[in-house]
Design a protein around this motif. Structure first.
Motif, PDB file in Angstrom:
ATOM      1  N   MET A   6       3.290  10.222  -2.765  1.00 30.63           N
ATOM      2  CA  MET A   6       3.394  10.388  -1.317  1.00 30.63           C
ATOM      3  C   MET A   6       4.870  10.360  -0.915  1.00 30.63           C
ATOM      4  SD  MET A   6       1.373   8.245   1.640  1.00 30.63           S
ATOM      5  CE  MET A   6       2.465   6.811   1.763  1.00 30.63           C
ATOM      6  N   LEU A   7       5.258  11.294  -0.077  1.00 35.74           N
ATOM      7  CA  LEU A   7       6.651  11.403   0.343  1.00 35.74           C
ATOM      8  C   LEU A   7       6.842  10.715   1.693  1.00 35.74           C
ATOM      9  CD1 LEU A   7       7.422  15.112  -0.646  1.00 35.74           C
ATOM     10  CD2 LEU A   7       7.861  13.019  -1.963  1.00 35.74           C
ATOM     11  N   GLY A  50       0.812  -1.207   0.000  1.00 31.99           N
ATOM     12  CA  GLY A  50       0.000   0.000   0.000  1.00 31.99           C
ATOM     13  C   GLY A  50       0.848   1.260   0.000  1.00 31.99           C
ATOM     14  N   ILE A  51       1.931   1.241   0.778  1.00 32.53           N
ATOM     15  CA  ILE A  51       2.846   2.389   0.802  1.00 32.53           C
ATOM     16  C   ILE A  51       3.477   2.586  -0.568  1.00 32.53           C
ATOM     17  CG2 ILE A  51       4.969   3.312   1.796  1.00 32.53           C
ATOM     18  CD1 ILE A  51       4.291   1.801   4.379  1.00 32.53           C
ATOM     19  N   GLU A  52       3.953   1.495  -1.167  1.00 36.78           N
ATOM     20  CA  GLU A  52       4.568   1.570  -2.495  1.00 36.78           C
ATOM     21  C   GLU A  52       3.616   2.191  -3.514  1.00 36.78           C
ATOM     22  OE1 GLU A  52       7.967  -1.495  -3.886  1.00 36.78           O
ATOM     23  OE2 GLU A  52       5.928  -2.267  -3.900  1.00 36.78           O
ATOM     24  N   LEU A  53       2.373   1.751  -3.510  1.00 34.99           N
ATOM     25  CA  LEU A  53       1.397   2.267  -4.471  1.00 34.99           C
ATOM     26  C   LEU A  53       1.095   3.743  -4.223  1.00 34.99           C
ATOM     27  CD1 LEU A  53      -1.094  -0.717  -4.812  1.00 34.99           C
ATOM     28  CD2 LEU A  53       0.452   0.172  -6.576  1.00 34.99           C
ATOM     29  N   ALA A  54       1.013   4.129  -2.956  1.00 31.24           N
ATOM     30  CA  ALA A  54       0.761   5.540  -2.639  1.00 31.24           C
ATOM     31  C   ALA A  54       1.919   6.415  -3.111  1.00 31.24           C
ATOM     32  CB  ALA A  54       0.534   5.702  -1.142  1.00 31.24           C
ATOM     33  N   ILE A  55       3.135   5.886  -3.011  1.00 32.71           N
ATOM     34  CA  ILE A  55       4.305   6.616  -3.509  1.00 32.71           C
ATOM     35  C   ILE A  55       4.267   6.711  -5.033  1.00 32.71           C
ATOM     36  CG2 ILE A  55       6.816   6.478  -3.770  1.00 32.71           C
ATOM     37  CD1 ILE A  55       6.833   5.170  -0.936  1.00 32.71           C
ATOM     38  N   GLU A  56       3.967   5.583  -5.660  1.00 32.87           N
ATOM     39  CA  GLU A  56       3.974   5.521  -7.126  1.00 32.87           C
ATOM     40  C   GLU A  56       2.826   6.310  -7.752  1.00 32.87           C
ATOM     41  OE1 GLU A  56       3.184   2.159 -10.602  1.00 32.87           O
ATOM     42  OE2 GLU A  56       3.747   1.500  -8.585  1.00 32.87           O
TER      43      GLU A  56
END
Length: 230
Positions: free
Chosen positions: A202-203, A192-198
């Protein structure tokens, strides 16, 4: 300001081969893994921290051990992974950022002192180290600007390990929730973090704790290593 903390403890932890939930495993100093986590939370944030535990497998044992804590139930604990436990916790949280950790991490109290600085800034972060890693660990890479770029067990040429203690800011929380809902049931929250970054840029800052200890206890040898520190 009250710090919100979530401990993810719904899983069965079968690889360690214990009958109780893995966070209730006793350490060499007589505390359980989770008791050590509570002590570290109190050390960094005092008694004002609002702690909730995501429970599932044999939840009654965790509730009995920590009766004054609030609980979030992942009723699909045997069919889902940490992504779905975390999204339940975020949905149940109060407004504001959330610090969370896997319920099987034994770590130096100073880790949360370092984290508290970032929490005060309300900056999303992932704690990392730069040690050599195997296929089992969650690895990470960073962007040219120094933020987290990739975060998974399948990362190639990772810079080190993500140790399972993280924070999502108040501004980023809804974005992460949206992606946690989208990912597969067996995905870890890191996806989920990876997708939010991609997808949403998201920083997420890496917080290096290479000079401190943090051991995620999956196997008997991990427990032995953790007991060298406590």
């Amino acid at each position: 300001m009250t710090t919100q903390v979530v401990i993810l403890a719904a899983g069965m932890g079968s690889r360690l081969g214990r009958s109780l939930p893995k966070p209730l495993t006793e350490l060499g100093d007589g505390r359980t893994i989770m008791r050590q986590q509570f002590d570290n939370i109190e050390h960094a944030f005092g008694h004002s921290a609002r702690v909730s535990i995501v429970v599932g497998y044999k939840l009654e044992h965790i509730i009995e051990a920590f009766p004054h804590t609030s609980f979030v139930y992942n009723e699909q604990y045997d069919q889902t992974n940490t992504s779905k436990s975390l999204v339940r916790a975020l949905q149940a949280s109060q407004p504001g950022g959330v610090l969370w950790m896997n319920g099987d991490v034994v770590f130096d109290p100073i880790v949360l002192e370092r984290a508290a600085v970032m929490v005060a800034r309300d900056q999303s972060f992932v704690t990392v180290n730069t040690s050599e890693v195997s296929g089992e660990e969650v690895k990470y890479t960073t962007s040219a600007e120094g933020y987290i770029k990739e975060l998974s067990k399948t990362v190639k040429n990772g810079l080190g390990e993500a140790v399972g203690i993280n924070y999502i800011s108040s501004a980023d929380k809804a974005t992460l929730q949206r992606h946690l809902i989208k990912v597969g049931n067996q995905d870890y929250f890191e996806r989920g973090i990876e997708l939010a970054i991609e997808k949403d840029r998201m920083l997420v800052e890496p917080v290096d704790i290479s000079d401190l200890y943090a051991v995620e206890v999956d196997f008997a040898e991990d427990l032995a290593q953790a007991n060298l520190y406590v």
